[in-house]
Design an enzyme around this catalytic site. Structure first.
Site, PDB file in Angstrom:
ATOM      1  N   LYS A  16      95.026  25.595  27.040  1.00  0.00           N
ATOM      2  CA  LYS A  16      94.235  25.688  28.272  1.00  0.00           C
ATOM      3  C   LYS A  16      93.233  26.832  28.223  1.00  0.00           C
ATOM      4  O   LYS A  16      92.070  26.646  28.577  1.00  0.00           O
ATOM      5  CB  LYS A  16      95.157  25.863  29.491  1.00  0.00           C
ATOM      6  CG  LYS A  16      96.005  24.672  29.805  1.00  0.00           C
ATOM      7  CD  LYS A  16      96.830  24.871  31.062  1.00  0.00           C
ATOM      8  CE  LYS A  16      97.732  26.073  31.036  1.00  0.00           C
ATOM      9  NZ  LYS A  16      98.823  26.051  30.072  1.00  0.00           N
ATOM     10  N   ARG A  91     100.522  25.527  41.278  1.00  0.00           N
ATOM     11  CA  ARG A  91     101.706  25.421  40.417  1.00  0.00           C
ATOM     12  C   ARG A  91     102.802  24.581  41.047  1.00  0.00           C
ATOM     13  O   ARG A  91     103.822  24.324  40.407  1.00  0.00           O
ATOM     14  CB  ARG A  91     102.261  26.806  40.097  1.00  0.00           C
ATOM     15  CG  ARG A  91     101.411  27.553  39.121  1.00  0.00           C
ATOM     16  CD  ARG A  91     102.139  28.768  38.605  1.00  0.00           C
ATOM     17  NE  ARG A  91     101.282  29.548  37.748  1.00  0.00           N
ATOM     18  CZ  ARG A  91     101.387  29.579  36.437  1.00  0.00           C
ATOM     19  NH1 ARG A  91     102.294  28.882  35.833  1.00  0.00           N
ATOM     20  NH2 ARG A  91     100.569  30.322  35.736  1.00  0.00           N
ATOM     21  N   ARG A 130     101.591  31.354  17.700  1.00  0.00           N
ATOM     22  CA  ARG A 130     100.880  32.350  18.512  1.00  0.00           C
ATOM     23  C   ARG A 130     101.636  33.679  18.518  1.00  0.00           C
ATOM     24  O   ARG A 130     101.026  34.741  18.489  1.00  0.00           O
ATOM     25  CB  ARG A 130     100.696  31.811  19.938  1.00  0.00           C
ATOM     26  CG  ARG A 130      99.826  32.686  20.808  1.00  0.00           C
ATOM     27  CD  ARG A 130      99.416  31.989  22.073  1.00  0.00           C
ATOM     28  NE  ARG A 130     100.476  31.982  23.067  1.00  0.00           N
ATOM     29  CZ  ARG A 130     100.363  31.435  24.279  1.00  0.00           C
ATOM     30  NH1 ARG A 130      99.253  30.822  24.633  1.00  0.00           N
ATOM     31  NH2 ARG A 130     101.360  31.478  25.128  1.00  0.00           N
ATOM     32  N   ARG A 136     102.764  38.104  20.388  1.00  0.00           N
ATOM     33  CA  ARG A 136     103.300  37.907  21.739  1.00  0.00           C
ATOM     34  C   ARG A 136     104.798  37.649  21.667  1.00  0.00           C
ATOM     35  O   ARG A 136     105.250  36.561  21.325  1.00  0.00           O
ATOM     36  CB  ARG A 136     102.573  36.756  22.426  1.00  0.00           C
ATOM     37  CG  ARG A 136     101.125  37.125  22.737  1.00  0.00           C
ATOM     38  CD  ARG A 136     100.363  36.034  23.401  1.00  0.00           C
ATOM     39  NE  ARG A 136     100.943  35.605  24.662  1.00  0.00           N
ATOM     40  CZ  ARG A 136     100.307  34.835  25.526  1.00  0.00           C
ATOM     41  NH1 ARG A 136      99.081  34.440  25.290  1.00  0.00           N
ATOM     42  NH2 ARG A 136     100.889  34.470  26.647  1.00  0.00           N
ATOM     43  N   ARG A 148     110.012  28.532  30.135  1.00  0.00           N
ATOM     44  CA  ARG A 148     108.637  28.324  30.591  1.00  0.00           C
ATOM     45  C   ARG A 148     108.281  26.838  30.600  1.00  0.00           C
ATOM     46  O   ARG A 148     107.613  26.349  31.509  1.00  0.00           O
ATOM     47  CB  ARG A 148     107.665  29.117  29.705  1.00  0.00           C
ATOM     48  CG  ARG A 148     107.770  30.615  29.964  1.00  0.00           C
ATOM     49  CD  ARG A 148     107.092  31.468  28.931  1.00  0.00           C
ATOM     50  NE  ARG A 148     105.702  31.135  28.717  1.00  0.00           N
ATOM     51  CZ  ARG A 148     105.040  31.431  27.602  1.00  0.00           C
ATOM     52  NH1 ARG A 148     105.629  32.054  26.615  1.00  0.00           N
ATOM     53  NH2 ARG A 148     103.768  31.116  27.486  1.00  0.00           N
TER      54      ARG A 148
END
Length: 190
Positions: A16, A91, A130, A136, A148
Site C-alpha cells: 500500500k 479500519r 522487509r 523492522r 496484524r
C-alpha cells in the site's frame, strides 16, 4: 481523470505505501495516512494528539471518535479539494459510516476503494523480507505478523463488505512486480 477520492485497502505487506506514493503522483492528490496524522497531532501537541496520547500511554487503542475527528480535520484542509488518497482509514464499519457521513457533508464522496489482495503466505514472506531489508523488528516476529493479519481480516475486511454493495471496491491482484501491480491500479482510472 475525474475520480480522485480514493480509499486504499490491503493487508500488511500488500504494498500500500509503495503504491500510494505512485498513485499520489498519478492523481495529484495528497496521501492521507492515519499513521502520519497521529504523528503530526502528537508532534504538534494538538488537543486530538493529547487525547490520543492518553490512550497510547495506557497501552490502549485510540478510540474511533478521536481517529474520526483527526480525519475530519484533515479533510477540511484546502489541499484535498481536488481529491485525496486515504490510507489506513477506515479500519472498521463504524469508521466507514462516519467517513461516508463526513464526505457527504463536504460534498466529496469516495469514488473508489482500491483493495490490493495478496495471499496470507505472501504477506508473511514479504514482511519477513522487509524485516531483513528495513530492520523492522515487528515484521520479523511470526506471532506479531499473524496478529496484524488477523486484525486486518476481522476489522478492515468488514469495510470492504460495507463498500461492495455501493459498487466502490476495485479488487487488485497484488502479486507481481511493483510496476505490474501499479498498472492494474491505473486501469481503475482509465
Amino acid at each position: 481523470m475525474a475520480s480522485k477520492n480514493v480509499g486504499l485497502f490491503g493487508p500488511p505487506g500488500a504494498g500500500k505505501g509503495t503504491q500510494a506514493a505512485r498513485l499520489r503522483e498519478l492523481l495529484n492528490v495528497p496521501h492521507i495516512s492515519t499513521g502520519d496524522m497521529f504523528r503530526e497531532n502528537l508532534k504538534n501537541g494538538t488537543d486530538l494528539g493529547k487525547k490520543a496520547q492518553e490512550y497510547m500511554n495506557k497501552g490502549g487503542l485510540v478510540p474511533d471518535e478521536v481517529t474520526i475527528a483527526m480525519v475530519r480535520e484533515r479533510l477540511t484542509r484546502d489541499d484535498v479539494k481536488g481529491g485525496f488518497l486515504l490510507d489506513g482509514f477506515p479500519r472498521n464499519v463504524p469508521q466507514a459510516e462516519a467517513l461516508d457521513k463526513m464526505l457527504a457533508e463536504i460534498g466529496h464522496p469516495l469514488d473508489h476503494v482500491i483493495n490490493i489482495s495478496i495471499p496470507d503466505d505472501e504477506v508473511k514472506a514479504r514482511l519477513a523480507r522487509r524485516a531483513t531489508i528495513e530492520g523492522r523488528a515487528d515484521d520479523a516476529m511470526p506471532a506479531t505478523v499473524q496478529y496484524r493479519l488477523d486484525t486486518y481480516k476481522m476489522q478492515s475486511e468488514s469495510c470492504l463488505i460495507y463498500y461492495r454493495p455501493k459498487g466502490l471496491v476495485r479488487d487488485i491482484d497484488g502479486l507481481g512486480t511493483i510496476d505490474e501491480v501499479f498498472t492494474r491500479i491505473v486501469r481503475v482510472f482509465i
